[in-house]
Design a protein around this motif. Sequence first.
Motif, PDB file in Angstrom:
ATOM      1  N   GLU B 394       0.835  -1.215   0.000  1.00 47.04           N
ATOM      2  CA  GLU B 394       0.000   0.000   0.000  1.00 47.04           C
ATOM      3  C   GLU B 394       0.866   1.261   0.000  1.00 47.04           C
ATOM      4  O   GLU B 394       0.530   2.254  -0.639  1.00 47.04           O
ATOM      5  N   ASN B 395       2.010   1.204   0.693  1.00 44.98           N
ATOM      6  CA  ASN B 395       2.870   2.401   0.776  1.00 44.98           C
ATOM      7  C   ASN B 395       3.762   2.578  -0.441  1.00 44.98           C
ATOM      8  O   ASN B 395       4.014   3.695  -0.875  1.00 44.98           O
ATOM      9  N   LYS B 396       4.268   1.474  -0.959  1.00 43.47           N
ATOM     10  CA  LYS B 396       5.298   1.583  -2.001  1.00 43.47           C
ATOM     11  C   LYS B 396       4.772   1.398  -3.421  1.00 43.47           C
ATOM     12  O   LYS B 396       5.503   1.635  -4.377  1.00 43.47           O
ATOM     13  N   TYR B 397       3.551   0.896  -3.547  1.00 45.41           N
ATOM     14  CA  TYR B 397       3.025   0.621  -4.893  1.00 45.41           C
ATOM     15  C   TYR B 397       1.613   1.208  -5.056  1.00 45.41           C
ATOM     16  O   TYR B 397       0.778   0.615  -5.730  1.00 45.41           O
ATOM     17  N   SER B 398       1.346   2.324  -4.419  1.00 45.37           N
ATOM     18  CA  SER B 398      -0.040   2.808  -4.367  1.00 45.37           C
ATOM     19  C   SER B 398      -0.625   3.056  -5.759  1.00 45.37           C
ATOM     20  O   SER B 398      -1.777   2.700  -6.017  1.00 45.37           O
ATOM     21  N   ASP B 399       0.144   3.649  -6.659  1.00 39.43           N
ATOM     22  CA  ASP B 399      -0.395   3.905  -8.012  1.00 39.43           C
ATOM     23  C   ASP B 399      -0.591   2.602  -8.785  1.00 39.43           C
ATOM     24  O   ASP B 399      -1.557   2.457  -9.543  1.00 39.43           O
ATOM     25  N   ILE B 400       0.322   1.693  -8.581  1.00 34.62           N
ATOM     26  CA  ILE B 400       0.227   0.405  -9.289  1.00 34.62           C
ATOM     27  C   ILE B 400      -1.031  -0.361  -8.865  1.00 34.62           C
ATOM     28  O   ILE B 400      -1.701  -0.990  -9.675  1.00 34.62           O
ATOM     29  N   LEU B 401      -1.355  -0.249  -7.579  1.00 30.55           N
ATOM     30  CA  LEU B 401      -2.543  -0.969  -7.088  1.00 30.55           C
ATOM     31  C   LEU B 401      -3.835  -0.403  -7.686  1.00 30.55           C
ATOM     32  O   LEU B 401      -4.880  -1.048  -7.628  1.00 30.55           O
ATOM     33  N   ARG B 402      -3.743   0.784  -8.273  1.00 33.10           N
ATOM     34  CA  ARG B 402      -4.947   1.375  -8.895  1.00 33.10           C
ATOM     35  C   ARG B 402      -5.131   0.935 -10.354  1.00 33.10           C
ATOM     36  O   ARG B 402      -6.153   1.215 -10.961  1.00 33.10           O
ATOM     37  N   ILE B 403      -4.132   0.280 -10.916  1.00 32.51           N
ATOM     38  CA  ILE B 403      -4.250  -0.128 -12.328  1.00 32.51           C
ATOM     39  C   ILE B 403      -5.250  -1.277 -12.440  1.00 32.51           C
ATOM     40  O   ILE B 403      -5.233  -2.211 -11.634  1.00 32.51           O
ATOM     41  N   GLU B 408      -7.952  -5.576 -21.318  1.00 34.32           N
ATOM     42  CA  GLU B 408      -6.903  -6.015 -22.255  1.00 34.32           C
ATOM     43  C   GLU B 408      -5.749  -5.028 -22.365  1.00 34.32           C
ATOM     44  O   GLU B 408      -4.595  -5.405 -22.440  1.00 34.32           O
ATOM     45  N   GLU B 409      -6.112  -3.727 -22.379  1.00 30.66           N
ATOM     46  CA  GLU B 409      -5.103  -2.684 -22.588  1.00 30.66           C
ATOM     47  C   GLU B 409      -3.972  -2.756 -21.556  1.00 30.66           C
ATOM     48  O   GLU B 409      -2.825  -2.411 -21.850  1.00 30.66           O
ATOM     49  N   SER B 410      -4.308  -3.188 -20.365  1.00 28.55           N
ATOM     50  CA  SER B 410      -3.291  -3.237 -19.305  1.00 28.55           C
ATOM     51  C   SER B 410      -2.394  -4.453 -19.414  1.00 28.55           C
ATOM     52  O   SER B 410      -1.385  -4.560 -18.722  1.00 28.55           O
ATOM     53  N   ALA B 444       4.184  -4.812 -12.184  1.00 25.54           N
ATOM     54  CA  ALA B 444       2.968  -4.140 -11.710  1.00 25.54           C
ATOM     55  C   ALA B 444       1.805  -5.132 -11.636  1.00 25.54           C
ATOM     56  O   ALA B 444       1.094  -5.205 -10.627  1.00 25.54           O
ATOM     57  N   ARG B 445       1.640  -5.915 -12.705  1.00 25.68           N
ATOM     58  CA  ARG B 445       0.544  -6.892 -12.717  1.00 25.68           C
ATOM     59  C   ARG B 445       0.687  -7.893 -11.569  1.00 25.68           C
ATOM     60  O   ARG B 445      -0.278  -8.199 -10.864  1.00 25.68           O
ATOM     61  N   ASP B 446       1.904  -8.386 -11.354  1.00 24.11           N
ATOM     62  CA  ASP B 446       2.103  -9.415 -10.337  1.00 24.11           C
ATOM     63  C   ASP B 446       1.996  -8.840  -8.923  1.00 24.11           C
ATOM     64  O   ASP B 446       1.560  -9.522  -7.994  1.00 24.11           O
ATOM     65  N   ILE B 447       2.396  -7.592  -8.766  1.00 20.63           N
ATOM     66  CA  ILE B 447       2.236  -6.942  -7.451  1.00 20.63           C
ATOM     67  C   ILE B 447       0.755  -6.796  -7.126  1.00 20.63           C
ATOM     68  O   ILE B 447       0.305  -7.061  -6.007  1.00 20.63           O
ATOM     69  N   LYS B 448      -0.019  -6.423  -8.130  1.00 19.46           N
ATOM     70  CA  LYS B 448      -1.470  -6.269  -7.919  1.00 19.46           C
ATOM     71  C   LYS B 448      -2.093  -7.630  -7.569  1.00 19.46           C
ATOM     72  O   LYS B 448      -2.909  -7.749  -6.667  1.00 19.46           O
ATOM     73  N   LYS B 449      -1.645  -8.661  -8.285  1.00 22.07           N
ATOM     74  CA  LYS B 449      -2.143 -10.017  -8.008  1.00 22.07           C
ATOM     75  C   LYS B 449      -1.788 -10.426  -6.570  1.00 22.07           C
ATOM     76  O   LYS B 449      -2.598 -10.993  -5.840  1.00 22.07           O
ATOM     77  N   LEU B 450      -0.584 -10.097  -6.167  1.00 16.66           N
ATOM     78  CA  LEU B 450      -0.143 -10.415  -4.803  1.00 16.66           C
ATOM     79  C   LEU B 450      -1.036  -9.708  -3.789  1.00 16.66           C
ATOM     80  O   LEU B 450      -1.498 -10.316  -2.813  1.00 16.66           O
ATOM     81  N   THR B 495       4.656  -2.178 -17.097  1.00 18.72           N
ATOM     82  CA  THR B 495       5.621  -2.482 -18.170  1.00 18.72           C
ATOM     83  C   THR B 495       5.060  -3.447 -19.229  1.00 18.72           C
ATOM     84  O   THR B 495       5.794  -3.940 -20.079  1.00 18.72           O
ATOM     85  N   ILE B 496       3.747  -3.734 -19.142  1.00 19.35           N
ATOM     86  CA  ILE B 496       3.131  -4.574 -20.189  1.00 19.35           C
ATOM     87  C   ILE B 496       1.886  -3.897 -20.775  1.00 19.35           C
ATOM     88  O   ILE B 496       1.126  -4.526 -21.506  1.00 19.35           O
ATOM     89  N   GLY B 497       1.674  -2.653 -20.438  1.00 20.91           N
ATOM     90  CA  GLY B 497       0.463  -1.956 -20.887  1.00 20.91           C
ATOM     91  C   GLY B 497       0.556  -1.516 -22.333  1.00 20.91           C
ATOM     92  O   GLY B 497       1.634  -1.433 -22.927  1.00 20.91           O
ATOM     93  N   GLU B 498      -0.598  -1.212 -22.861  1.00 20.64           N
ATOM     94  CA  GLU B 498      -0.713  -0.771 -24.258  1.00 20.64           C
ATOM     95  C   GLU B 498       0.146   0.469 -24.510  1.00 20.64           C
ATOM     96  O   GLU B 498       0.740   0.630 -25.572  1.00 20.64           O
ATOM     97  N   ASN B 499       0.222   1.363 -23.515  1.00 16.91           N
ATOM     98  CA  ASN B 499       0.909   2.645 -23.724  1.00 16.91           C
ATOM     99  C   ASN B 499       2.394   2.619 -23.387  1.00 16.91           C
ATOM    100  O   ASN B 499       3.039   3.670 -23.367  1.00 16.91           O
ATOM    101  N   LEU B 500       2.919   1.449 -23.093  1.00 13.19           N
ATOM    102  CA  LEU B 500       4.343   1.374 -22.744  1.00 13.19           C
ATOM    103  C   LEU B 500       5.215   1.887 -23.904  1.00 13.19           C
ATOM    104  O   LEU B 500       5.024   1.496 -25.052  1.00 13.19           O
TER     105      LEU B 500
END
Lengths: 203, 553
Positions: B394-403, B408-410, B444-450, B495-500
């Motif tokens: 929650e402290n170190k990945y707050s923006d990532i947790l919002r993705i 599909e785009e993500s 980012a995806r795996d952190i969110k999954k975690l 790092t796997i998103g459409e806009n990378l």
Amino acid sequence: MKSLSEIETTAKRASRAVGYSWGMAEEVGKSIRLSELFGFPAIKHLNQYYQNKKKENFQEIKLINKINKSDGSSFCPIVFGVNFIDQVKKIETLKKCSVENLAYPLLLLPFLSRASEIIGKKLLISFDDCKFLLNFNVSILSNIWEKEMPILSKEVEISFLANEDNFSDQDWKNLYKLVEDTFVEETDSLKEGAAGAGLTDND
Amino acid sequence: MNIKLRNPNIIMKLSRLGSFHQSRLSFLRSFLSEFKDWQYNRDLFDLDQKGYGTAIYSFKKKDRVYSLICYANKINDDERSDRVIATKWDAAFTLHDGVPLKEDINRLRNEVPKQEVGRLSYKELTLSRANKSVRAFNHVVESLSNGNQPDLDLLEKVGYLYRTTAVYGSGKFGLADRFRIKNREEINGPFRLEMMLVYLVRQFTFDQVNHVAKNKNPNLAVRLDPKICRNLGIGNSTGLGMAPFIVNHPTLLNNWILSREIALKKIREIKIVKIQDRDLFKDCLKNSLKNITSWNTESEYQLKKIKLLLKDIKKFISFLENRFDFQKDYPFNEIYLWLEKETCEECIEYVVSIMMEPFSDIVQPLVKQMSSDEEKYFNIPTERNVGDLKKILENKYSDILRINFNIEESNQKFWFISKNKEEPRLANRFEENGADLEQPLAIARDIKKLYERLLLLKDNLKINQFLIDNSDLRHVVRRAFIAEKFPYSEIQDNTIGENLVPIDMLRLKLSFFGALKFDPRSDKWLRICMFQGAPLPNELKDYDEQWVYKTHS
């Protein structure tokens, strides 16, 4: 000669290829690198194990207990090794543990070596007539040299050694006597001027 | 005044990291600074009339010698390629530890030109290859052999005679492992030996072009003017191979960025800035305009960034000259706050780099903190519990947790290793095969999954118990505990998103190398120039530290 960096990367990718997760594969890469650095034939054993893994099912120990009995098939040394590192603080309270039918026991060594560093205790591991003393991940002492390692051990025993001297009090005293020969007797006047002099104990 | 370090959630976004520029902290500049009092020598120069053969260059101090061995070979024009699939190059190089014996030179002659399929030994430290810029090289040979100096406009457009297409170190292809040399004081900084190789290759290109011109027309030929040499660097083509590095070395990435952030913080905390420091900052800023206006690229993406940068830098110079009072307290803090408010990311980071120029006393000690003993942070603290890990995320990945990874785009891209060249590549998950062999770079995806899995568990569950049934997330559990200690260890983006834009990842690393004039040739590879404007080896004893801003002078 292959560099340790190549050894680590190849072991990691091969581990992923045979089905371990990336996190587990990272552990294997690190451990195989360490084992090769210590001079053990880890790449050879890992390769043999992964060839066998395609044909044979190996049991995976999840929670490590004092005695880990096999249901007949052999245990995977990698899952055992990673879980040993993860659970070492709990296992340490058991002082000793054993595992039956462990495949490729050599592959377990680097994991236990790392565990020895984590808990700050030496570990003694024995299987068949092989013994290894694991010293805080700094070195591994073994009673076998240039001897073929078993690919399956009926029983592996792991002991946590207490942090104690491996020399006698007398050895220490004798050595210390020599040290005293480097000291100089202080005169009374020097003692009077030393740190804390002039104060009473109750100041 | 106590200025806080900048927020990793802003700084570690890819668009910001992709706006970084070289600075005094950059590795090629710290390399020059470290080796300036070493003895440089050209030990062997055995080339035929066409410039093919062997050359050796060295740096020596007391008993330590580093020797660059160059093998220049004839190749046909249709064999010349900068792509990683190439198998022949105009020249191949290795940096040898010590003075090479004849046997070493002969052994390496068979291996170095083969590059990835050759085998090196623990006595070699780095390996590289390079191709001529045929246009620039031939023009220089032609001009010199006719007794003339080359056309400066053409050379300015290209910027180099050769470009490297890969520089390898740290145990690749049998090269020495880092542990063998890590205690040497002179290489206590990242990529120092790679920088040495590139720097000596640059000198080889000048010597070779002079040699070929002289042999072409011995009576008339002149040598390339050292001023022109100084304004030439070494080009480099860089592809995706570099991108995973910054994900795979989180503590190292942290130490690079943290050094930059500490430098900025300390500069913003200076209450009164000396006149000479102020003047040096302003000089570098104004001189640097030449670097922007001579920045050639056909990439629309980069052209837009350069245009905006130039506009903002001019606006900033006008602000400094007309509205800013350097006499006030904490002037660099005022400047920084103004930049944040008024200019683009590219401009902010450009000026941050220039702010470091006057403050060697702040920057130099930080250079020594840019390496990392990564092994120390490998073990997962499995006695910690789920509640601890949840808080870290929650402290170190707050923006990532919002993705939202349910769209599909993500998830559009995946990283893999190509079978033919064993190099990292990026592909569309929904159009290409191979996603099942994805590399662990979708942090980012795996952190969110975690995080989502942790939410279902009790806070007091130990991590060692969590890992028993969640081995698939072990790699990100390890990373999260690293991120707890190292604030700048993680890219705060998908790092796997459409806009990378993958070249943002390359640009970050190249800026720390000290590269100039990023020239994206697609969203997946770019060309750069290194050491352009740098002193020549025989000028190292006494050189201008701000040479980067004085090219063309």
